[in-house]
Design a protein around this motif. Structure first.
Motif, PDB file in Angstrom:
ATOM      1  N   ALA A  40       1.767  -7.239 -88.836  1.00 20.20           N
ATOM      2  CA  ALA A  40       1.135  -8.354 -89.547  1.00 20.20           C
ATOM      3  C   ALA A  40       0.919  -9.541 -88.613  1.00 20.20           C
ATOM      4  N   ARG A  41       1.898  -9.813 -87.751  1.00 20.35           N
ATOM      5  CA  ARG A  41       1.798 -10.973 -86.864  1.00 20.35           C
ATOM      6  C   ARG A  41       0.705 -10.796 -85.822  1.00 20.35           C
ATOM      7  N   LEU A  42       0.569  -9.567 -85.311  1.00 20.02           N
ATOM      8  CA  LEU A  42      -0.401  -9.323 -84.257  1.00 20.02           C
ATOM      9  C   LEU A  42      -1.761  -8.879 -84.793  1.00 20.02           C
ATOM     10  N   GLY A  43      -1.832  -8.616 -86.089  1.00 21.92           N
ATOM     11  CA  GLY A  43      -3.107  -8.248 -86.698  1.00 21.92           C
ATOM     12  C   GLY A  43      -3.601  -6.880 -86.302  1.00 21.92           C
ATOM     13  N   VAL A  44      -2.680  -5.921 -86.142  1.00 21.46           N
ATOM     14  CA  VAL A  44      -3.077  -4.561 -85.779  1.00 21.46           C
ATOM     15  C   VAL A  44      -2.474  -3.592 -86.776  1.00 21.46           C
ATOM     16  N   GLN A  45      -3.050  -2.406 -86.831  1.00 17.91           N
ATOM     17  CA  GLN A  45      -2.568  -1.362 -87.728  1.00 17.91           C
ATOM     18  C   GLN A  45      -1.917  -0.269 -86.907  1.00 17.91           C
ATOM     19  N   PRO A  46      -0.623   0.006 -87.112  1.00 22.42           N
ATOM     20  CA  PRO A  46       0.029   1.074 -86.342  1.00 22.42           C
ATOM     21  C   PRO A  46      -0.653   2.416 -86.568  1.00 22.42           C
ATOM     22  N   ALA A  47      -0.548   3.296 -85.577  1.00 23.00           N
ATOM     23  CA  ALA A  47      -1.173   4.609 -85.684  1.00 23.00           C
ATOM     24  C   ALA A  47      -0.566   5.420 -86.817  1.00 23.00           C
ATOM     25  N   LEU A  81      -9.596   2.532 -69.646  1.00 26.18           N
ATOM     26  CA  LEU A  81      -9.507   1.069 -69.678  1.00 26.18           C
ATOM     27  C   LEU A  81     -10.604   0.489 -70.576  1.00 26.18           C
ATOM     28  N   ARG A  82     -11.802   1.060 -70.519  1.00 21.52           N
ATOM     29  CA  ARG A  82     -12.884   0.586 -71.405  1.00 21.52           C
ATOM     30  C   ARG A  82     -12.494   0.785 -72.871  1.00 21.52           C
ATOM     31  N   GLU A  83     -11.954   1.951 -73.195  1.00 23.93           N
ATOM     32  CA  GLU A  83     -11.560   2.230 -74.583  1.00 23.93           C
ATOM     33  C   GLU A  83     -10.458   1.276 -75.041  1.00 23.93           C
ATOM     34  N   THR A  84      -9.496   1.031 -74.172  1.00 23.18           N
ATOM     35  CA  THR A  84      -8.373   0.148 -74.524  1.00 23.18           C
ATOM     36  C   THR A  84      -8.869  -1.266 -74.811  1.00 23.18           C
ATOM     37  N   LEU A  85      -9.739  -1.787 -73.953  1.00 23.84           N
ATOM     38  CA  LEU A  85     -10.255  -3.143 -74.153  1.00 23.84           C
ATOM     39  C   LEU A  85     -11.160  -3.211 -75.381  1.00 23.84           C
ATOM     40  N   HIS A  86     -11.910  -2.133 -75.639  1.00 24.95           N
ATOM     41  CA  HIS A  86     -12.786  -2.103 -76.812  1.00 24.95           C
ATOM     42  C   HIS A  86     -11.974  -2.162 -78.105  1.00 24.95           C
ATOM     43  N   ARG A  87     -10.776  -1.570 -78.101  1.00 24.92           N
ATOM     44  CA  ARG A  87      -9.915  -1.601 -79.287  1.00 24.92           C
ATOM     45  C   ARG A  87      -9.079  -2.880 -79.365  1.00 24.92           C
ATOM     46  N   ASP A  88      -9.313  -3.802 -78.444  1.00 28.62           N
ATOM     47  CA  ASP A  88      -8.589  -5.069 -78.392  1.00 28.62           C
ATOM     48  C   ASP A  88      -7.099  -4.848 -78.184  1.00 28.62           C
ATOM     49  N   GLU A  89      -6.779  -3.844 -77.347  1.00 31.15           N
ATOM     50  CA  GLU A  89      -5.393  -3.603 -76.955  1.00 31.15           C
ATOM     51  C   GLU A  89      -5.197  -4.099 -75.527  1.00 31.15           C
ATOM     52  N   GLN A  90      -4.027  -3.867 -74.984  1.00 32.09           N
ATOM     53  CA  GLN A  90      -3.723  -4.387 -73.657  1.00 32.09           C
ATOM     54  C   GLN A  90      -3.396  -3.261 -72.686  1.00 32.09           C
ATOM     55  N   ALA A  91      -3.632  -3.549 -71.401  1.00 34.79           N
ATOM     56  CA  ALA A  91      -3.408  -2.550 -70.356  1.00 34.79           C
ATOM     57  C   ALA A  91      -2.657  -3.184 -69.193  1.00 34.79           C
ATOM     58  N   ILE A  92      -1.952  -2.338 -68.456  1.00 31.49           N
ATOM     59  CA  ILE A  92      -1.277  -2.736 -67.220  1.00 31.49           C
ATOM     60  C   ILE A  92      -1.844  -1.903 -66.086  1.00 31.49           C
ATOM     61  N   ARG A 141       0.802 -13.754 -75.644  1.00 33.36           N
ATOM     62  CA  ARG A 141      -0.027 -14.470 -76.624  1.00 33.36           C
ATOM     63  C   ARG A 141      -1.475 -14.007 -76.631  1.00 33.36           C
ATOM     64  N   ARG A 142      -1.756 -12.940 -75.877  1.00 27.87           N
ATOM     65  CA  ARG A 142      -3.070 -12.279 -75.873  1.00 27.87           C
ATOM     66  C   ARG A 142      -4.158 -13.161 -75.287  1.00 27.87           C
ATOM     67  N   GLN A 143      -3.764 -14.120 -74.438  1.00 24.83           N
ATOM     68  CA  GLN A 143      -4.761 -14.875 -73.693  1.00 24.83           C
ATOM     69  C   GLN A 143      -5.322 -14.033 -72.556  1.00 24.83           C
ATOM     70  N   ALA A 144      -4.625 -12.956 -72.234  1.00 26.61           N
ATOM     71  CA  ALA A 144      -5.082 -11.990 -71.245  1.00 26.61           C
ATOM     72  C   ALA A 144      -4.884 -10.603 -71.830  1.00 26.61           C
ATOM     73  N   ASN A 145      -5.727  -9.660 -71.410  1.00 24.11           N
ATOM     74  CA  ASN A 145      -5.603  -8.298 -71.932  1.00 24.11           C
ATOM     75  C   ASN A 145      -5.381  -7.244 -70.852  1.00 24.11           C
ATOM     76  N   LEU A 185       6.329  -5.140 -74.092  1.00 20.94           N
ATOM     77  CA  LEU A 185       4.999  -5.637 -74.441  1.00 20.94           C
ATOM     78  C   LEU A 185       4.388  -4.697 -75.475  1.00 20.94           C
ATOM     79  N   PRO A 186       4.448  -5.048 -76.762  1.00 22.80           N
ATOM     80  CA  PRO A 186       4.116  -4.099 -77.827  1.00 22.80           C
ATOM     81  C   PRO A 186       2.663  -3.674 -77.879  1.00 22.80           C
ATOM     82  N   LEU A 187       1.723  -4.448 -77.353  1.00 18.23           N
ATOM     83  CA  LEU A 187       0.311  -4.084 -77.457  1.00 18.23           C
ATOM     84  C   LEU A 187      -0.217  -3.331 -76.238  1.00 18.23           C
TER      85      LEU A 187
END
Length: 837
Positions: free
Chosen positions: A479-486, A527-538, A649-653, A667-669
């Motif tokens: 709820a806080r991050l606005g995402v739906q778990p798989a 990486l394209r798919e991850t960013l398109h889903r508004d998730e984060q990558a390392i 805080r999702r200022q970077a992805n 890092l949960p996302l």
């Protein structure tokens, strides 16, 4: 009877303690563990009293202790630990005691200069000598720093001062100045009104039309703020929170609404950390079984050592928290070590959430005043839980019950300068001195820890399953991050999640197919798919800078550091507008050449890629990427907590970084981890190279899919068949340990034998070699030939302008070996070295 103190000097490499007479006036303040100031030749230096003896008549004239700084700077068990470190790691006892003294506690020693009593009249000329004499006549005795302020504009004044001392016109004496960490006192504002009276005053203040509306508002806000703070606040906080001016404060005092006082104020590095107190969550079945074993040892109060091997995200930290809680409840204290300073904010916040107001933070980047105040609060028993990097092990805790070493596999626990101690071995011995419990925690334990567990020195506890989240926390996080778990957890309090799948990409095949990019097709698409889903990558690359080297295309010249004889690394500076050459050993810099100094060519090529170049490529190839780079360069500029919070805080992805990002981050996302080049460091001439690479890959892979969403890992390599890569692909930690231990046993390498590395360094290469050969002769007289490796030039043959030769010895007892050796000048011994380069 004369009281004689044995004093170990903190700042000088004197191999033994020196004897000093204890003056009658100081007898009651000089004890074992006291921090004192003593004369050495013409200087005053700090030292620790390590023994006291009563002599009827000293056999020779002894100097007296000059002053006592702190009667009980070291606890008895700390002094015992310092003695053990000195013996085990062949280090001066004073240097080992210095590990336990905060930098702000020791007075600063300096020189004081004054006119000689029998100095002749001063000539009234413009010479440097005359000007120095006139300054001393007008100002009286001055310290070196004070004299410099008066004479800094005069070139050559230091040489002139030395001439005056030689002519005995100026007298130089040793003196001490207050330590940098002296106590801080600031103004405290106290409300002098009761609740009923305060309401009347606020009403009158709001109705007083003689005052401007803004003035009334500020003064009323200050009174209300004081009420919310229990009637008391620091003056600077009051001004910052309410906009109060000094004039307003004087008016409140004049009206007797507030009273000003003077009080000591702690400098707390955790004062600005935001946290919300949390209750302990329910344990998973795996955690419960592990906790029963640890709790039984803590309850018994006997010394115990555990190896907590848990996969990434299995809940090791919760067990650390429970163990600390059990210690505090029994009136004992706990030390929690993390390998990197960058991890201390996150770990300290976790412990503050469970133990508000009871946690201390210690690491080498704190200001001297912060370390001094933290040290005093720990020693006073106010902060029973200490979190920090390697140096936190030496906090002055009186009743130690627990030592936790998180990510115990990390080489940062080995001190890289004399004394070359290993915090893991020191912790084990410290625990025997204090009957404390030790917990080594890691997803990828060091081979030494596996070996100790096989020997029974450590009791192995496993956490084999990754905890996705407790159901309640998972729902709140979503709820806080606005995402739906798989997938939602089905019943029960805990949802488990498998470790992320690791996909290994053979970069040789990418080259054959025409892909010259550092991103394989699989990593680019993921990486394209991850960013398109508004998730984060390392994206992990264990190499800083823009390029590893700069070469001349015509003659092959490579720009090298003049101090270290290694290639300069190309760095982007000033926001990427300029390039600079930087040495990663000594930090020396040089401008990027425009012409080759060897052949005059202007054609240069950058070789290799670092995190700065990777950041540029991410911005070029992925338009919706918002990268943040986390390496030593950015951490020094912005700080670890700033970089971490920006990503959280999702200022970077996209988080791009070196080995700093592979350790302990939750890092949960993050759903994608890309290891851009797994081969970095894999083929260095160091028998631990494969172990380091395996641990790094497994650890950074563990950052993916830790909570809400499933993760995946893509490892790019030119050596997919290498055991370190193959075992990491299968998350087979025990398989790698079995394989690598078998290799080490066959070659008689640690952990089956202990190693001592001797390094001889000198500005002249021939002298360094000669001393190393001389030392090797001593070793051959004591050990069989197969136990000696070398002598040979070090891999990095020159560092800081000194040539390096080394020889290594296998032995079962480094202490006995070192006691029989006479190390040549310029040679040092590193026991249990983790770096052979």
């Amino acid at each position: 009877m004369t009281s004689v103190a044995k004093v170990a000097l903190l700042s000088l490499s004197v191999p033994r303690a020196l004897s000093y007479v204890v003056p009658e006036a100081l007898v009651d303040r000089v004890h074992q563990g006291a921090l004192v100031i003593v004369p050495v030749q013409t200087r005053l230096v700090p030292g620790v009293v390590v023994a006291l003896e009563a002599e009827e008549r000293p056999s020779h004239a002894l100097k007296a202790i000059h002053a006592v700084v702190e009667p009980q700077a070291l606890h008895p068990h700390q002094l015992d630990l310092a003695r053990w470190i000195a013996a085990e790691y062949h280090a001066p006892l004073g240097r080992c005691c210095a590990l336990m003294i905060p930098p702000g506690l020791t007075p600063r020693t300096t020189w004081s200069y004054a006119l000689a009593e029998d100095a002749p009249p001063i000539a009234e000329d413009a010479s440097l000598e005359a000007r120095i004499l006139r300054v001393l006549r007008a100002r009286g005795p001055l310290t070196e720093a004070q004299l410099a302020r008066h004479l800094r504009a005069l070139a050559g004044w230091q040489q002139a001062l030395r001439r005056l001392i030689q002519r005995r016109l100026v007298v130089r004496t040793a003196t001490t100045q207050p330590p940098a960490g002296s106590t801080r006192r600031t103004t405290l504002v106290q409300l002098a009104l009761g609740d009923a009276t305060l309401e009347l005053v606020l009403e009158r203040l709001s109705a007083d039309t003689r005052l401007r509306a803004a003035t009334r508002a500020r003064r009323a806000a200050a009174l209300r703020y004081l009420r919310t703070q229990g009637g008391m606040a620091w003056a600077d906080w009051l001004i910052a929170e309410t906009g109060l001016t000094r004039g307003d404060l004087a008016w409140l005092v004049e009206k007797n609404y507030v009273v000003l006082g003077d009080a000591e104020r702690w400098r707390d590095p955790l004062a600005d950390v935001d946290y919300v107190p949390r209750a302990a969550p329910a344990l998973t079945p795996d955690q419960h079984r592990a906790w029963e074993t640890i709790a039984a040892a803590l309850e018994a109060g006997a010394q115990a050592n555990f190896l907590l091997r848990g996969v990434t995200g299995s809940g090791k930290t919760e067990l650390y928290l429970r163990a600390a809680e059990a210690c505090v409840r029994r009136g004992k204290s706990a030390i929690v070590l993390v390998p990197e300073i960058s991890l201390t904010p996150q770990t300290a916040r976790r412990f503050l959430e469970r133990f508000p107001g009871q946690v201390a933070l210690i690491h080498s980047r704190l200001k001297p005043g912060e370390r001094f105040d933290t040290w005093r609060r720990i020693r006073a028993g106010q902060l029973p839980i200490v979190v920090g990097a390697r140096s936190a092990l030496f906090a002055p805790l009186a009743n130690l019950g627990l030592i936790v070493i998180d990510e115990e596999h990390d080489s940062a626990y080995k001190h890289s300068a004399a004394p070359f101690y290993d915090a893991r071995r020191v912790a084990l011995h410290y625990a025997t001195l204090t009957s404390a419990t030790v917990i080594f925690g890691s997803a990828t334990p060091s081979l030494e820890a596996w070996h100790w567990a096989r020997q029974g020195r450590l009791q192995l506890i496993e956490l084999p399953n990754r905890v996705r989240a407790h159901a309640q926390r998972l729902a709140g996080q979503a709820a806080r991050l606005g995402v739906q778990p798989a997938a939602q957890p089905e019943g029960g309090a805990v949802c488990y999640q498998p470790l992320p799948e690791v996909h290994v990409v053979d970069m040789r095949e990418e080259l054959r197919s025409g892909n010259l990019s550092p991103f394989s097709r699989a990593l680019a698409e993921a990486l394209r798919e991850t960013l398109h889903r508004d998730e984060q990558a390392i994206l992990f690359l264990n190499r800083r800078g823009e390029a590893s080297a700069v070469l001349c295309r015509d003659c092959g010249y490579a720009a090298r550091c003049p101090n270290d004889d290694v290639p300069f690394t190309v760095h982007l500076e000033h926001g990427g507008d300029a390039r600079l050459l930087r040495c990663h050993h000594c930090n020396a810099t040089a401008p990027l050449p425009t012409r080759c100094p060897a052949c005059g060519s202007t054609r240069f090529r950058f070789i290799g890629m670092g995190t700065q170049r990777l950041e540029q490529l991410v911005l070029e190839h992925f338009p919706n990427a918002r990268p943040v780079r986390w390496d030593r360069d950015t951490m020094g500029k912005y700080g670890a907590d700033f970089l971490l919070q920006r990503f959280v805080r999702r200022q970077a992805n996209v988080l791009i970084g070196t080995q700093m990002i592979a350790k302990g981050l939750d890092l949960p996302l993050v759903t994608l981890v890309g290891v851009v080049l797994a081969d970095v460091g894999l083929f260095l001439p160091d028998f631990r190279a494969a172990e380091r690479v395996f641990s790094l890959i497994e650890q950074v892979a563990g950052r993916a899919g830790r909570s809400l969403l499933p993760g995946r890992v893509i490892v790019q390599t030119y050596n997919p068949q290498h055991p370190a890569i193959a075992f990491a692909r299968a998350h087979d930690v025990q398989g790698f340990a079995r394989y690598e231990l078998a290799q080490r046993h066959a070659l008689n390498l640690p952990p089956f034998v202990r190693l001592v590395r001797f390094e001889c360094a000198d500005k002249a290469a021939a002298r360094a070699q000669q001393r190393c050969v001389q030392l090797a002769r001593q070793l051959r007289a004591l050990l069989p030939p197969e136990a000696i490796i070398g002598p040979a030039p070090a891999y990095f043959m020159r560092q800081h302008g000194r040539y390096r030769w080394q020889v290594m010895a296998r032995t079962s007892s480094p202490r006995i070996l070192l006691e029989q050796l006479a190390l040549p000048q310029g040679c040092v011994a590193d026991v249990d070295p983790l770096n052979l380069l």
